[in-house]
Enzyme design. Structure first.
Site, PDB file in Angstrom:
ATOM      1  N   TYR A   1       0.946  -0.990   0.120  1.00  0.00           N
ATOM      2  CA  TYR A   1      -0.028  -0.062  -0.115  1.00  0.00           C
ATOM      3  C   TYR A   1       1.072   1.507   0.105  1.00  0.00           C
ATOM      4  CZ  TYR A   1      -0.298   0.088   5.200  1.00  0.00           C
ATOM      5  OH  TYR A   1      -0.218   0.039   6.989  1.00  0.00           O
ATOM      6  N   GLU A   2       0.257   2.441  -0.252  1.00  0.00           N
ATOM      7  CA  GLU A   2       0.936   3.640   0.046  1.00  0.00           C
ATOM      8  C   GLU A   2       1.737   3.640  -1.293  1.00  0.00           C
ATOM      9  OE1 GLU A   2      -0.228   5.979   2.418  1.00  0.00           O
ATOM     10  OE2 GLU A   2       0.650   7.100   1.375  1.00  0.00           O
ATOM     11  N   GLY A   3       1.582   3.366  -1.926  1.00  0.00           N
ATOM     12  CA  GLY A   3       2.076   3.297  -3.748  1.00  0.00           C
ATOM     13  C   GLY A   3       3.429   1.552  -3.688  1.00  0.00           C
TER      14      GLY A   3
END
Lengths: 589, 589
Positions: free
Chosen positions: B440-442
């Site tokens: 997550y978060e890229g």
């Protein structure tokens, strides 16, 4: 989530074009009538049951898990019927001894069937795998009477098998076990003790479960030399094979696990249970070990199996999911974005998965070929050579195959981005399931100790020399088509030999050294072995026009350019010695 | 399972002796009264709540998970009370703007508190982390009116925050989002659309949830330049901050996930919900990015946090579990066997965990120092330099920290053998939980693309040159104590610079090249950065007599001898180019 498709085309390519198994089988003692068409028919039938019956159960069975209640274990919905179908197909006895109604197929074929079985549903696949393992040990070591009574029922699957080794305080170090075996007047033994981590130790799929239990006789020597092996059935059979009284064996509970949740991992209580000695008193560990080469290879195969399923999903997703544009400009200009497959980083992950998975597939068939040679080889010299190769390759097959297969499954999850973390897509289950293969049947660290101890130091590097000789001979005859790969392989092999020499001398100075670099050494052997597989596959590719074969040279290039360079790091670690690994005192942890 | 112990001693060592933060803080604009004693007191209080309130919830909360029913989400037992306690301590506003009742603490301290929070219970920790992130974006971009209305309630934790970016068909590629924002007569907007993967998008812990939502205005330009950011509260507040009407925001369902199960991952439906623009129209992605440097560092910290918890368990288990004898002969002759800790392969795993975890701890504080400098630096030149360092280091902090922390947690599970696979021991949960940090978060692949694109190719390698200059200056002044480490670091740095040059030229010839080797390049920078941390820690060790400090030189030796050699492989991969990665045509997958 893509439907699981048995990798038949690749299995055929490896069997036929890489290893020419028909000729190989026909040179084995008692396998002369085995041909590739028979094998093909068996593979196709196996593929059908794996794709159509087992694979559809896999996702939901993970959610349900096996359930324990008052000593009984209920398998997930569909397992009982699937087991019935599986047994009716005769699959339990595929590699079994024909004298007792087994089908006597060579491991080279059985292992390929096993891959499909484990790839479609590993939690289910453990039941036949453990049954085959127990049958193998009984066939090798039990009395004719026990064999006649048990093996036909186990090959038919009516009775399942389980291996009962571990105790709460004794996992790796089996010398510590406390389960007792008390001799009885009738020649049987009363077994008392508790075993843990017993895969499918109890379930509702078969009428009986045959436990092979490690226990100690009264006055047994201490440690691993005082362990005996006993056959302890859940229900005691009558002489005619009909079921008699329930034995003093019960399942106390099952574990909540990270993965393979559909399989029951049991605590088994033996309370004066009636058992029969298998093999010699106090030689139980040795009896287990004859089976372990097969079982450990099968755990390696499990790794490949699950990683293959993960790859199939990942490739499908990468084709369908559109996200951003290719760095070379739009490839699907009529869509809002290009597919994931255009992105080099995604491609890198898929290529890595392919290179590890297909390298592993060739490798397990290669090792299975040595197992077949060890058993059915035409001359004693050949059988002995094969025994040595099996000894060298087994820990590598178990540990390297599962280590890189785990990396492969983690990548297969990564390709999915956020969806890879969600259970319904199936990719995270593969990661959870595959993780056990690095742990059970001897942790991968234990495999590495086996490789560096018994298989390297104890024989002065002699086993590796056999592999090296074979690789050199192959490279010399491989022709010019892929000579740069052959050169790279020989270069890696030389590095491995240099590291081996370093290990032989450094181990004399520091008793901690072998253990400190054991895993790295095992990986080094693994990379060289996979490189050998990839060279053979690249060379064999021109013999087939299948799409699978056509991809081999490019995958081989990738393996050599991108994955084999890991050996540069391994070599440096091996040379760096144990002092930094052991650099902190015990109380600093 | 060991009780979680906040790694206070190590945090203090890094803050005080490695980075001399007191002097650093006192040189920052508006931080002049910040001292180490205040920091110490804050750290101790945070440790207490993390160890005593949060950590005890972690295992059982994973089993329970958050539960969804008719749009409502019930958090696991104990979470609501713990959140209350957490808010009462003022922890939500620790780094918040003092103008709106935040505590205005520097990131160098906040990040350390965050480590303990995430290490004790990452699923819980996500709620304050997302609230802090949303507050950060509001503080940076919203109108004074919105700030005054929302920030005090968010800093107090009465209202929680959530970030709503992803849509079913648009994850990485946010240009594809379809959520619409329709201007209303009163200056607000009606937001309509569906968001997925919204962490703690709905729950029962706070009175209100403030969503920051990416959406498109009518006639917005296509792609990522047409995205705006909106504040959409679950309950619309009155002007005095009291709660008014329920907004058109609802949670349609929550995901079944691999890990962080106690946290709710929500599908959020916006049905003409009232929202307010944050920042400029069509500049929503930019507004998000100002916050992302903080959030991405925090995800890296999550990795370290969970890996630290895994290490604590593994070290405890290795001390207590006895199994086999040391290769140097019995170390615990009065016991049946020696502890796992005597075995070099176990030691290798524990050392690897320590080297990665503690290297990562120093690194996140190092990056936080640059974040503080970028915000509070005394001169514009300094702030600009810090901005550049943050730009370079953020993708490395997010991706490298979580990649090696994942490896670390997998090792922490491996140390347990079979018990590592059983849920009650907690080690497998750490592996499942930590896995999300790579996604997550890229995803980490996206971080690598950021590093190689915007942070390397676009600036002709100029950002790395800043780090290189700093490392060279440090090595030159480091003295003789650890000069062999400094030499090894400089050698790795030179290799990295050579690889960077290679990348700059090779990328011109092949548009696929940067993506193909992006992850390897990111890891290369990561290893060099960790090496820089380990050199600094080794040099700082003599300033402290703590046990933690005493262990640093040996751990540094291990990092350099055993882990840094990974760069040899990375360098070869980078040089091998993209042709093998892209060697197969699309239809071969």
């Amino acid at each position: 989530m893509a439907d699981y498709r048995a990798p038949l085309e690749d299995i055929r390519f490896v069997l036929k074009h890489v290893f020419n198994v028909e000729e190989f089988w026909q040179g084995l003692e008692g396998m002369g009538d085995m041909d590739i068409d028979t094998a093909d028919a068996i593979l196709e039938e196996a593929a059908k049951i794996c794709e159509e019956v087992l694979a559809p159960l896999n996702r939901e069975a993970d959610e349900q898990g096996s359930q324990w209640s008052e000593g009984n274990v209920t398998s997930p919905e569909g397992f009982k019927d699937a087991y019935q179908t599986f047994c009716e197909g005769g699959w339990n006895g595929l590699g079994g001894n024909p004298e007792y109604d087994g089908m006597g197929m060579p491991k080279t074929l059985v292992a390929a069937v096993e891959e499909m079985l484990q790839g479609s549903c590993i939690a289910f696949g453990l039941a036949p795998m453990l049954t085959a393992g127990a049958s193998f040990a009984i066939n090798a070591h039990a009395s004719d009477e026990l064999k006649a009574l048990y093996l036909p029922k186990m090959y038919s699957g009516e009775w399942a098998g389980a291996m009962d080794l571990t105790e709460p305080h004794a996992g790796t170090d089996l010398g510590l076990i406390r389960t007792k075996a008390q001799p009885q007047a009738d020649g049987s033994y009363a077994i008392t003790g508790t075993k843990i981590f017993i895969t499918w130790g109890e379930h509702d799929m078969a009428d009986n479960i045959v436990h092979l239990v490690l226990a100690k006789l009264p006055d047994a020597p201490a440690g691993s030399r005082g362990i005996s092996l006993f056959l302890v059935p859940k229900v005691i059979p009558n002489a005619d094979g009909s079921l008699g009284a329930r034995n003093g064996v019960s399942c106390g509970s099952i574990e909540k696990k990270m993965g393979i949740k559909a399989s029951a991992t049991c605590v088994m209580n033996f309370d004066g249970a009636q058992g029969w000695l298998v093999g010699e008193p106090n030689k139980g560990l040795m009896a287990m070990f004859t089976m372990m080469n097969y079982e450990r290879l099968m755990v390696g195969v499990q790794g490949i199996s699950v990683a293959e399923a993960s790859y199939q999903n990942a490739a499908e997703y990468a084709k369908e999911r559109i996200q951003s544009r290719s760095p070379s400009g739009p490839q699907m200009p009529d869509k809002e974005a290009d597919s994931l497959l255009v992105h080099p980083d995604v491609r890198r992950m898929l290529m890595t998965m392919r290179a590890y998975n297909e390298g592993g597939r060739a490798f397990y068939i290669y090792v299975a070929r040595w197992l077949d040679t060890a058993k059915y080889g035409a001359t004693e010299e050949l059988r002995k050579h094969a025994d040595n190769m099996v000894a060298l390759l087994t820990p590598v097959a178990k540990a390297f195959m599962t280590d890189v297969a785990f990396d492969s499954a983690v990548m297969g999850q990564q390709v999915y981005g956020g969806h890879g973390y969600i259970r319904e897509w199936g990719q995270e289950q593969h990661v959870r399931d595959i993780r056990i293969t690095q742990i059970y049947e001897g942790t991968n660290g234990i495999q590495a100790m086996d490789l560096i101890g018994r298989k390297t130091l104890a024989v002065d590097g002699g086993l590796l020399a056999l592999l090296a000789e074979e690789i050199r001979a192959y490279c010399a005859s491989a022709g010019d088509d892929h000579s740069h790969l052959a050169e790279a392989l020989l270069c890696a092999l030389e590095g491995l030999e240099a590291s081996t020499q370093h290990i032989l001398s450094a181990s004399k100075q520091d008793p901690n050294y072998p253990g400190a670099i054991a895993c790295d050494y095992l990986h080094y052997v693994g990379y060289v072995a996979y490189g050998y597989m990839w060279l053979q596959m690249a060379c064999a590719a021109k013999q087939s026009s299948s799409a699978q074969a056509q991809a081999k040279p490019a995958l081989a290039e990738f393996f050599f350019a991108y994955l084999l360079p890991q050996v540069a790091t391994l070599q440096q670690r091996i040379e760096s010695g144990a002092s930094s690994v052991m650099g902190l005192p015990m109380d600093a942890f």
